[in-house]
Design an enzyme around this catalytic site. Sequence first.
Site, short mmCIF file in Angstrom:
data_model
loop_
_atom_site.label_atom_id
_atom_site.label_comp_id
_atom_site.label_asym_id
_atom_site.label_seq_id
_atom_site.Cartn_x
_atom_site.Cartn_y
_atom_site.Cartn_z
N CYS A 143 59.45 42.63 31.13
CA CYS A 143 59.65 42.77 29.96
C CYS A 143 59.92 41.19 29.13
CB CYS A 143 60.71 43.78 29.56
SG CYS A 143 60.81 43.95 27.62
N GLY A 149 48.77 46.26 21.16
CA GLY A 149 47.89 46.92 20.35
C GLY A 149 46.49 46.27 20.40
N GLY A 154 49.63 52.91 24.87
CA GLY A 154 50.78 52.48 24.29
C GLY A 154 51.03 52.43 22.77
N ASN A 212 51.97 44.45 30.72
CA ASN A 212 52.97 44.47 29.70
C ASN A 212 52.46 43.62 28.51
OD1 ASN A 212 55.44 44.62 28.38
ND2 ASN A 212 56.55 45.01 30.17
N GLY A 270 46.98 47.94 27.71
CA GLY A 270 46.86 47.12 26.68
C GLY A 270 45.83 47.38 25.59
N ASN A 310 60.54 54.42 34.21
CA ASN A 310 60.68 53.02 34.14
C ASN A 310 61.97 52.47 34.05
OD1 ASN A 310 60.79 50.48 32.45
ND2 ASN A 310 58.33 50.64 32.58
C1 LIG Z 1 57.63 48.68 20.59
C2 LIG Z 1 57.36 48.43 22.13
C3 LIG Z 1 58.21 49.04 23.11
C4 LIG Z 1 57.87 48.82 24.38
N1 LIG Z 1 59.05 48.99 25.44
C5 LIG Z 1 58.82 48.86 26.46
C6 LIG Z 1 59.89 49.14 27.68
O1 LIG Z 1 60.88 49.69 27.38
N2 LIG Z 1 59.53 48.79 28.73
C7 LIG Z 1 58.26 48.52 29.35
O2 LIG Z 1 58.03 48.39 30.56
N3 LIG Z 1 57.30 48.26 28.49
C8 LIG Z 1 57.42 48.32 27.07
N4 LIG Z 1 56.33 47.98 26.24
C9 LIG Z 1 55.15 47.63 26.76
C10 LIG Z 1 54.09 48.64 26.77
O3 LIG Z 1 54.52 49.95 27.65
C11 LIG Z 1 52.63 48.38 27.08
O4 LIG Z 1 52.63 47.67 28.36
C12 LIG Z 1 52.23 47.24 26.01
O5 LIG Z 1 52.32 47.70 24.78
C13 LIG Z 1 50.71 46.96 26.04
O6 LIG Z 1 49.95 48.28 25.85
P1 LIG Z 1 49.51 48.74 24.27
O7 LIG Z 1 48.71 47.58 23.62
O8 LIG Z 1 48.82 50.00 24.47
O9 LIG Z 1 50.71 48.85 23.51
C14 LIG Z 1 56.88 48.36 24.85
C15 LIG Z 1 55.78 48.08 23.82
C16 LIG Z 1 56.04 48.15 22.43
C17 LIG Z 1 54.96 48.00 21.57
#
Ligand SMILES: Cc1cc2nc3c(=O)[nH]c(=O)nc-3n(C[C@H](O)[C@H](O)[C@H](O)COP(=O)(O)O)c2cc1C
Lengths: 304, 271
Positions: A130, A217, A265, A192, A243, A99
């Site tokens: 982001c 989350g 995630g 994201n 997500g 990424n």
């Molecule tokens: C602590 C944290 C750090 C993250 N860092 C990145 C990142 O560096 N690059 C990116 O593309 N997405 C980043 N994300 C987004 C996740 O990849 C994902 O798209 C988002 O958390 C939604 O999925 P989830 O609800 O399963 O966590 C981050 C998410 C969290 C919670």
Amino acid sequence: MSDLTLKIGRLVLANPVTVASGTFGYAEEFADFIDLNQLGGIITKTVTLEPRPGNPPPRIAETSGGMLNSIGLPNVGVQKFITDKMPFLRTLTTKIIVNVAGKSAEDYPEIIRILDAVEGIDAYELNYSCPNVKEGGLSFSANAHVAESVTKSVRAVTNRPIIAKLTPNVTAIGEIGLAVEQGGADAVSAVNTFVGMAIDIPSRRPKIAMVTAGYSGPAIKPLALAKVYELYKKIHIPIIGIGGICDTNDAIEFLIAGAAAIQVGTANFWDPCISIKIVEGLQTWCRQNHIQKITELTGSLKIK
Amino acid sequence: MKTLKKAVVVPVLANVQVTHDTWHITLEDKQIAHDSCGGQFVNVFVPQNNGVLWRRPFGIHTTDPDKGVFTLLYKQIGRGTTALTTVKAGEALDILGPLGNCFTHTSDLKEAIIVAGGIGIAPFPLFIQHLVQHSVKISVFYGARSKIDFCCLDFFRQTGVNLHLATEDGSSGHKGFITAPLLAYLQTLPDKPGARIYVCGPTPMLAKMKELCRDTGVPAEVSVETMMGCGFGACMGCPVPLENPASDGRLYALACKDGPVFNLEEIRFDE
Ligand SMILES: Cc1cc2nc3c(=O)[nH]c(=O)nc-3n(C[C@H](O)[C@H](O)[C@H](O)COP(=O)(O)O)c2cc1C
Ligand SMILES: Cc1cc2nc3c(=O)[nH]c(=O)nc-3n(C[C@H](O)[C@H](O)[C@H](O)COP(=O)(O)OP(=O)(O)OC[C@H]3O[C@@H](n4cnc5c(N)ncnc54)[C@H](O)[C@@H]3O)c2cc1C
Ligand code: FES
């Protein structure tokens, strides 16, 4: 055994379960807990051209059913990523998706050109979305023209598959999806984090130093699912759903809504084994439901 | 030695209230009881979690490698720790560990000066269990709001450590902060080069300790507390500001992965 394999452009994944950027480090952090090679793929923490220190604390806050983060893309920069992180990633047989994010539109083709000379990378995910970086990021996928032209500029410098990661913080995500498809993306990943905020009442201060942050989350799952469905109706390239995925059923919902694969995630944080449990859960569920090929599920939503 | 981090479901042998707000829980796991060192922590999945998402980190309080058990000492402060108080002997807890690094014990250590504020006492008994086997002199400076807040006093008496207490309300020991008797002690310390301070407590106390260690020239290690999203280096949510950028240019260390134990002089508390 049901066939869990699928294709994202030319990229063949052994199963639909991958792990989301920024929630899985550089995979080594999880090596004690799980057999990394059982995953469909690993998406690494965002890497940028230059090293970034990340944001001051507090960077994270817990809310009911979700969390806020404004980490600020700390990373060692692309050169040290290649020398320090790639050797371990190369030992794995699962697919490695790197990424990347840029401060400017020009950063994207430049960083991809550097990575393209490196062995052991199976695809790129372009982090257009982001919301935590002052310089932008968000802007690259909030505007269809910009998203298309950045994707085109990356397409021009690599033959490896490109996945464009989209922000949900837009009015019409389908339009952005179409734009990156036209720009030459092999797939999109969605979504994201959502922009969110929390306040500590006694001090009246934001719970995150940067004030607003990315919300992720279980709480965002219904929102993310709707975005995936919206994209599925609009675009022709595969969608990787992200997500709030916390268990096998969550993953299946995303597949039915139109995702070809999924990313786990935030759930990795409280259960570092969850991704593998979902791989096993999908295998069991497919067998019980007489699904021969997991690809049958994608977009199988029934609306009477 | 690299110990394998792991995710395990461990039996709860006991969970008892030891003060008006603090609990002591005994858990069974051979590997953690055997491999952990003072300063390390486990990350506990909170059952009946009322919307709690993250695990909750707790320092490993004591271990009994022969029996294969270890304990945690925790203060009830919010949703997670309140849910933890309802866990009963015979039930099981899902934990990750052992995580993080340890207080260091170098061969030239002659006296360990342990400084704890409130629940900051939690990680020290394990470290003391280790030190007594190596005949290191141990002094404990333990401060609390009031007499009723003190834990493990029996343990300290049994181990024969040199114990100094302070309470803010004057109900036991010195009236005021523990840093006052500590400073007096350090000023008369005959063997400064062999002494090392180990500290854990609330942030204002750590900031004060930093000053005090700079002034007296006694080196110190600190165990820090931050919010933790994961506990094993994946979320980058636990940054600790560094006094000077690291050799690789980093401005922050990660509490869970590079710590929780740091050299006091290396980190900042102003953010
Ligand atoms: C602590 C944290 C750090 C993250 N860092 C990145 C990142 O560096 N690059 C990116 O593309 N997405 C980043 N994300 C987004 C996740 O990849 C994902 O798209 C988002 O958390 C939604 O999925 P989830 O609800 O399963 O966590 C981050 C998410 C969290 C919670
Ligand atoms: C490495 C490490 C070791 C620890 N060891 C122990 C231990 O041995 N014994 C013990 O009792 N506690 C220990 N703690 C602190 C303990 O993890 C927290 O008290 C606990 O997570 C609180 O959970 P809760 O759900 O009850 O509180 P919550 O409902 O989450 O929070 C209550 C309030 O406390 C604040 N808060 C919660 N956690 C922290 C934190 N880590 N830093 C700053 N503010 C916070 C919240 O913002 C909120 O205002 C340790 C923390 C770390 C990082
Ligand atoms: S708590 Fe997640 S990186 Fe430290």
